[in-house]
Design an enzyme around this catalytic site. Structure first.
Site, PDB file in Angstrom:
ATOM      1  N   LYS A  13       0.836  -1.219   0.000  1.00  0.00           N
ATOM      2  CA  LYS A  13       0.000   0.000   0.000  1.00  0.00           C
ATOM      3  C   LYS A  13       0.861   1.256   0.000  1.00  0.00           C
ATOM      4  O   LYS A  13       0.661   2.157  -0.806  1.00  0.00           O
ATOM      5  CB  LYS A  13      -0.931   0.030   1.231  1.00  0.00           C
ATOM      6  CG  LYS A  13      -1.930  -1.094   1.288  1.00  0.00           C
ATOM      7  CD  LYS A  13      -2.833  -0.992   2.507  1.00  0.00           C
ATOM      8  CE  LYS A  13      -2.094  -1.111   3.823  1.00  0.00           C
ATOM      9  NZ  LYS A  13      -1.469  -2.439   4.051  1.00  0.00           N
ATOM     10  N   ARG A  87      -9.333   1.138   9.159  1.00  0.00           N
ATOM     11  CA  ARG A  87      -8.930  -0.242   9.429  1.00  0.00           C
ATOM     12  C   ARG A  87     -10.008  -1.008  10.182  1.00  0.00           C
ATOM     13  O   ARG A  87      -9.834  -2.198  10.434  1.00  0.00           O
ATOM     14  CB  ARG A  87      -7.668  -0.228  10.282  1.00  0.00           C
ATOM     15  CG  ARG A  87      -6.386  -0.568   9.511  1.00  0.00           C
ATOM     16  CD  ARG A  87      -5.244  -0.366  10.469  1.00  0.00           C
ATOM     17  NE  ARG A  87      -4.060  -1.102  10.178  1.00  0.00           N
ATOM     18  CZ  ARG A  87      -2.980  -0.574   9.604  1.00  0.00           C
ATOM     19  NH1 ARG A  87      -2.989   0.668   9.183  1.00  0.00           N
ATOM     20  NH2 ARG A  87      -1.894  -1.291   9.439  1.00  0.00           N
ATOM     21  N   ARG A 126      11.402  -5.792   4.569  1.00  0.00           N
ATOM     22  CA  ARG A 126      11.133  -4.345   4.515  1.00  0.00           C
ATOM     23  C   ARG A 126      12.155  -3.573   5.358  1.00  0.00           C
ATOM     24  O   ARG A 126      12.472  -3.945   6.473  1.00  0.00           O
ATOM     25  CB  ARG A 126       9.725  -4.032   5.039  1.00  0.00           C
ATOM     26  CG  ARG A 126       9.499  -2.519   5.200  1.00  0.00           C
ATOM     27  CD  ARG A 126       8.051  -2.136   5.225  1.00  0.00           C
ATOM     28  NE  ARG A 126       7.266  -2.817   6.239  1.00  0.00           N
ATOM     29  CZ  ARG A 126       5.930  -2.798   6.276  1.00  0.00           C
ATOM     30  NH1 ARG A 126       5.252  -2.150   5.356  1.00  0.00           N
ATOM     31  NH2 ARG A 126       5.288  -3.439   7.231  1.00  0.00           N
ATOM     32  N   ARG A 159      11.479  -2.049  10.945  1.00  0.00           N
ATOM     33  CA  ARG A 159      10.461  -1.625  11.904  1.00  0.00           C
ATOM     34  C   ARG A 159      10.322  -2.667  13.010  1.00  0.00           C
ATOM     35  O   ARG A 159      10.280  -3.860  12.720  1.00  0.00           O
ATOM     36  CB  ARG A 159       9.117  -1.452  11.183  1.00  0.00           C
ATOM     37  CG  ARG A 159       8.938  -0.070  10.583  1.00  0.00           C
ATOM     38  CD  ARG A 159       7.771   0.009   9.642  1.00  0.00           C
ATOM     39  NE  ARG A 159       6.527  -0.575  10.162  1.00  0.00           N
ATOM     40  CZ  ARG A 159       5.367  -0.525   9.508  1.00  0.00           C
ATOM     41  NH1 ARG A 159       5.285   0.081   8.337  1.00  0.00           N
ATOM     42  NH2 ARG A 159       4.291  -1.079  10.020  1.00  0.00           N
ATOM     43  N   ARG A 170      -0.492  -8.781  13.677  1.00  0.00           N
ATOM     44  CA  ARG A 170      -1.044  -7.762  12.767  1.00  0.00           C
ATOM     45  C   ARG A 170      -1.927  -8.412  11.714  1.00  0.00           C
ATOM     46  O   ARG A 170      -2.953  -7.863  11.321  1.00  0.00           O
ATOM     47  CB  ARG A 170       0.105  -6.969  12.123  1.00  0.00           C
ATOM     48  CG  ARG A 170       0.826  -6.091  13.138  1.00  0.00           C
ATOM     49  CD  ARG A 170       2.126  -5.555  12.602  1.00  0.00           C
ATOM     50  NE  ARG A 170       1.921  -4.665  11.482  1.00  0.00           N
ATOM     51  CZ  ARG A 170       2.866  -4.326  10.615  1.00  0.00           C
ATOM     52  NH1 ARG A 170       4.078  -4.819  10.732  1.00  0.00           N
ATOM     53  NH2 ARG A 170       2.603  -3.508   9.645  1.00  0.00           N
TER      54      ARG A 170
HETATM   55  P1  ADP Z   1       2.171  -1.879   3.225  1.00  0.00           P
HETATM   56  O1  ADP Z   1       2.156  -0.382   3.189  1.00  0.00           O
HETATM   57  O2  ADP Z   1       0.962  -2.473   2.549  1.00  0.00           O
HETATM   58  O3  ADP Z   1       2.394  -2.446   4.585  1.00  0.00           O
HETATM   59  P2  ADP Z   1       4.755  -1.641   1.857  1.00  0.00           P
HETATM   60  O4  ADP Z   1       4.471  -0.745   0.698  1.00  0.00           O
HETATM   61  O5  ADP Z   1       5.486  -1.078   3.024  1.00  0.00           O
HETATM   62  O6  ADP Z   1       3.387  -2.381   2.334  1.00  0.00           O
HETATM   63  O7  ADP Z   1       5.549  -2.898   1.275  1.00  0.00           O
HETATM   64  C1  ADP Z   1       5.999  -3.945   2.152  1.00  0.00           C
HETATM   65  C2  ADP Z   1       7.386  -4.411   1.694  1.00  0.00           C
HETATM   66  O8  ADP Z   1       7.284  -5.057   0.415  1.00  0.00           O
HETATM   67  C3  ADP Z   1       8.406  -3.287   1.497  1.00  0.00           C
HETATM   68  O9  ADP Z   1       9.667  -3.784   1.857  1.00  0.00           O
HETATM   69  C4  ADP Z   1       8.339  -2.988  -0.012  1.00  0.00           C
HETATM   70  O10 ADP Z   1       9.580  -2.470  -0.505  1.00  0.00           O
HETATM   71  C5  ADP Z   1       8.065  -4.378  -0.559  1.00  0.00           C
HETATM   72  N1  ADP Z   1       7.239  -4.371  -1.769  1.00  0.00           N
HETATM   73  C6  ADP Z   1       6.223  -3.531  -2.093  1.00  0.00           C
HETATM   74  N2  ADP Z   1       5.688  -3.886  -3.282  1.00  0.00           N
HETATM   75  C7  ADP Z   1       6.377  -4.982  -3.712  1.00  0.00           C
HETATM   76  C8  ADP Z   1       6.309  -5.831  -4.874  1.00  0.00           C
HETATM   77  N3  ADP Z   1       5.405  -5.623  -5.830  1.00  0.00           N
HETATM   78  N4  ADP Z   1       7.170  -6.871  -4.954  1.00  0.00           N
HETATM   79  C9  ADP Z   1       8.080  -7.097  -3.972  1.00  0.00           C
HETATM   80  N5  ADP Z   1       8.207  -6.351  -2.872  1.00  0.00           N
HETATM   81  C10 ADP Z   1       7.371  -5.302  -2.736  1.00  0.00           C
HETATM   82  P1  AMP Z   2       1.136   0.580   9.039  1.00  0.00           P
HETATM   83  O1  AMP Z   2       2.264   1.548   8.892  1.00  0.00           O
HETATM   84  O2  AMP Z   2      -0.083   0.957   8.240  1.00  0.00           O
HETATM   85  O3  AMP Z   2       1.565  -0.852   8.815  1.00  0.00           O
HETATM   86  O4  AMP Z   2       0.673   0.677  10.567  1.00  0.00           O
HETATM   87  C1  AMP Z   2       1.548   0.340  11.642  1.00  0.00           C
HETATM   88  C2  AMP Z   2       0.765   0.250  12.947  1.00  0.00           C
HETATM   89  O5  AMP Z   2       0.189   1.524  13.276  1.00  0.00           O
HETATM   90  C3  AMP Z   2      -0.418  -0.721  12.962  1.00  0.00           C
HETATM   91  O6  AMP Z   2      -0.026  -2.057  13.231  1.00  0.00           O
HETATM   92  C4  AMP Z   2      -1.278  -0.132  14.082  1.00  0.00           C
HETATM   93  O7  AMP Z   2      -0.737  -0.455  15.359  1.00  0.00           O
HETATM   94  C5  AMP Z   2      -1.101   1.356  13.889  1.00  0.00           C
HETATM   95  N1  AMP Z   2      -2.111   1.924  12.960  1.00  0.00           N
HETATM   96  C6  AMP Z   2      -1.890   2.469  11.728  1.00  0.00           C
HETATM   97  N2  AMP Z   2      -3.042   2.878  11.174  1.00  0.00           N
HETATM   98  C7  AMP Z   2      -4.025   2.575  12.077  1.00  0.00           C
HETATM   99  C8  AMP Z   2      -5.436   2.715  12.078  1.00  0.00           C
HETATM  100  N3  AMP Z   2      -6.096   3.236  11.029  1.00  0.00           N
HETATM  101  N4  AMP Z   2      -6.114   2.295  13.166  1.00  0.00           N
HETATM  102  C9  AMP Z   2      -5.487   1.765  14.214  1.00  0.00           C
HETATM  103  N5  AMP Z   2      -4.169   1.574  14.286  1.00  0.00           N
HETATM  104  C10 AMP Z   2      -3.431   1.977  13.223  1.00  0.00           C
END
Ligand code: ADP
Ligand code: AMP
Length: 222
Positions: A13, A87, A126, A159, A170
């Site tokens: 995302k 969420r 990541r 992270r 999660r």
């Molecule tokens: P989200 O915001 O949904 O948690 P991220 O955008 O942070 O996901 O992506 C999670 C991990 O996967 C990151 O390390 C990112 O660089 C990697 N990633 C994102 N899209 C792809 C893809 N299409 N193929 C492989 N790795 C990806």
């Molecule tokens: P993310 O960066 O979207 O993966 O979010 C990391 C963490 O932040 C999540 O696991 C939750 O603990 C908190 N968080 C982010 N967005 C929300 C939301 N909309 N509602 C509740 N907790 C959130």
């Protein structure tokens, strides 16, 4: 354009939302980024959120609502991609309420679909820049210099909530609390599903196509 990006943690995302927001010239609003910043600054909201985030739980709805509402009144007023919000069904309803108070409405909820066996290695690899929020992956999307942010030259981190046991929690939270939102947006007729398998560029091509359809439909409505 007013968009919500849905999908399990690690689906991509943030990666896709950054590109889409840049392409469309709208705000990228990530509640995860805002919460991490609040934690780093030690604000009252950050203090409340920190232990919950560490354990992989969801921060109380009111805390995130306040953050999102503030952005809707500032940089997100002319269009946005909400990444990681809503969420829960309650957050979905809260969002509708604060949007309609401002005379706004969502154009689409775009869901990135990915199987769990693909999600786990994405999250494990990541790396993020704590300073500017940029997202990398050790193999799929590496920085030019390992461990160093391309943009600011600062050190990248893993992270704390990307550790395996927290990832499991999660995912559970996502299944229990966030999947009902997908059905809710489908019933409203604004759900758009995108296959999140493949490379970042392949997924981006699908996201772009989906967004251009949304834009066309919006244009048609006037
Ligand atoms: P989200 O915001 O949904 O948690 P991220 O955008 O942070 O996901 O992506 C999670 C991990 O996967 C990151 O390390 C990112 O660089 C990697 N990633 C994102 N899209 C792809 C893809 N299409 N193929 C492989 N790795 C990806
Ligand atoms: P993310 O960066 O979207 O993966 O979010 C990391 C963490 O932040 C999540 O696991 C939750 O603990 C908190 N968080 C982010 N967005 C929300 C939301 N909309 N509602 C509740 N907790 C959130």
């Amino acid at each position: 354009m007013r968009l919500v990006f849905l999908g399990p943690p690690g689906a991509g995302k943030g990666t896709q939302a950054v590109r889409a927001a840049q392409e469309l010239g709208i705000a990228h609003v990530s509640t995860g980024d805002m919460l991490r910043s609040a934690v780093a600054r030690g604000t009252p909201a950050g203090k409340k959120a920190e232990p919950i985030m560490k354990a992989g739980g969801l921060v109380p709805d009111e805390v995130v609502l306040e953050m999102v509402d503030e952005r809707l009144g500032s940089d997100a007023a002319e269009g946005f991609i909400l990444d990681g919000y809503p969420r829960t069904l309650k957050q979905g309803e809260d969002l509708d309420r604060i949007l309609s108070r401002r005379g706004m409405k969502l154009d689409a909820a775009l869901e990135l679909e990915l199987a769990e066996e693909v999600i786990v290695p994405r999250m494990a690899g990541r790396r993020s820049c704590p300073k500017d929020g940029r997202i990398y992956h050790v193999t799929a999307n590496p920085p030019k210099v390992p461990g160093v942010c391309d943009a600011c030259g600062g050190p990248l981190i893993q992270r704390p909530d990307d550790r395996e046991e927290v990832v499991r929690k999660r995912m559970e939270e996502y299944r229990a609390k966030t999947t009902p939102l997908t059905d809710w947006y489908r019933a409203k007729g604004i759900l758009v599903r995108v296959d999140a398998n493949g490379t970042v560029d392949q997924v981006w091509a699908r996201v772009k196509e989906a967004l251009s359809k949304v834009a066309k439909a919006k244009g048609g409505r006037g």
